[in-house]
Design an enzyme around this catalytic site. Structure first.
Site, short mmCIF file in Angstrom:
data_model
loop_
_atom_site.label_atom_id
_atom_site.label_comp_id
_atom_site.label_asym_id
_atom_site.label_seq_id
_atom_site.Cartn_x
_atom_site.Cartn_y
_atom_site.Cartn_z
CB CYS A 78 -22.73 -77.75 9.71
SG CYS A 78 -23.68 -76.23 9.53
CG HIS A 169 -24.12 -78.57 14.28
ND1 HIS A 169 -22.76 -78.34 14.33
CD2 HIS A 169 -24.62 -77.62 13.46
CE1 HIS A 169 -22.46 -77.29 13.59
NE2 HIS A 169 -23.57 -76.83 13.05
CD GLU A 171 -21.63 -81.39 16.04
OE1 GLU A 171 -22.29 -82.19 15.34
OE2 GLU A 171 -21.46 -80.21 15.73
N1 GLN Z 1 -22.55 -70.97 7.81
C1 GLN Z 1 -21.31 -71.67 8.04
C2 GLN Z 1 -20.44 -71.68 6.78
O1 GLN Z 1 -20.85 -71.24 5.79
C3 GLN Z 1 -21.57 -73.08 8.51
C4 GLN Z 1 -22.20 -73.06 9.87
C5 GLN Z 1 -21.95 -74.27 10.69
O2 GLN Z 1 -21.06 -75.07 10.44
N2 GLN Z 1 -22.74 -74.40 11.73
O3 GLN Z 1 -19.36 -72.14 6.84
#
Ligand code: GLN
Length: 195
Positions: A78, A169, A171
């Site tokens: 992410c 995610h 995890e």
């Molecule tokens: N939207 C977040 C960002 O731009 C990422 C979100 C996340 O890691 N769950 O950093």
């Protein structure tokens, strides 16, 4: 074999727990010298601008790039996927490490789909519940990328040489399959197919 989890911000504790459950030595890393013994590094989800800013503050950006050049494997989840991307669509990549040949759009699934779950079919692993939280969308992948999973026609898990990116995610689910995939990658037990 030790795998580190960048512990500047975000959900690093959950990754440590999964790695330990799989019998791997795992360490929270915040400072450059803590990278010394690592064969692999996970950059977790969180807020990419916050993690990026702190990486710069502690000299971790340079240290991570140096270790990567010496063969350390990196998995970004992410926000971590944003931080390893070579291109952040429509934004300056002030804090990015610029390692992986992908282009990502932050919060790319829009407001209605800010957070959602999807049943994914992951190559080499099978069914996997993807938890997406304000996820980035991978809008472009280079020729050396192996797309391991897609959602609505966009890649959500990509492997390129010593790099792995997931926009969801793993995890946060009970299934440790993707952590095991990264462990196997760190052990050099996985090769990718480029189509
Ligand atoms: N939207 C977040 C960002 O731009 C990422 C979100 C996340 O890691 N769950 O950093």
């Amino acid at each position: 074999m030790k795998i580190g989890v960048l512990a500047l911000q975000g959900d690093f504790r959950e990754h440590i727990r999964v790695l330990e459950d799989l019998g791997v030595e795992a360490a929270e890393v915040r400072l450059p010298h803590e990278l010394d013994e690592l064969k692999g590094l996970i950059i977790p989800g969180g807020e990419s601008t916050a993690i990026g800013m702190l990486m710069q503050k502690y000299g971790m950006d340079r240290a991570i790039k140096e270790k990567f050049e010496k063969g350390m494997k990196i998995w970004g989840t992410c926000a971590g996927a944003i931080l390893i991307a070579k291109e952040i669509s429509g934004e300056k990549k002030d804090f990015s490490l610029g390692l992986m040949d992908i282009s990502v759009r932050r919060n790319g699934y829009g407001r209605q789909l800010q957070s959602f779950e999807a049943n994914l079919n992951v190559k080499c692993i099978g069914g996997f519940k993807g938890v997406f939280i304000r996820a980035p969308k991978i809008v472009k992948c280079g020729d050396n990328c192996d797309v391991l999973a897609e959602y609505q026609g966009s890649p959500v898990m990509v492997h390129e040489q010593n790099l792995l990116a997931t926009t969801f995610h793993p995890e946060l689910t009970k299934d440790a399959g993707i952590h095991q995939y990264f462990i196997d990658m760190v052990k050099d037990e996985i090769s990718i197919e480029i189509s």
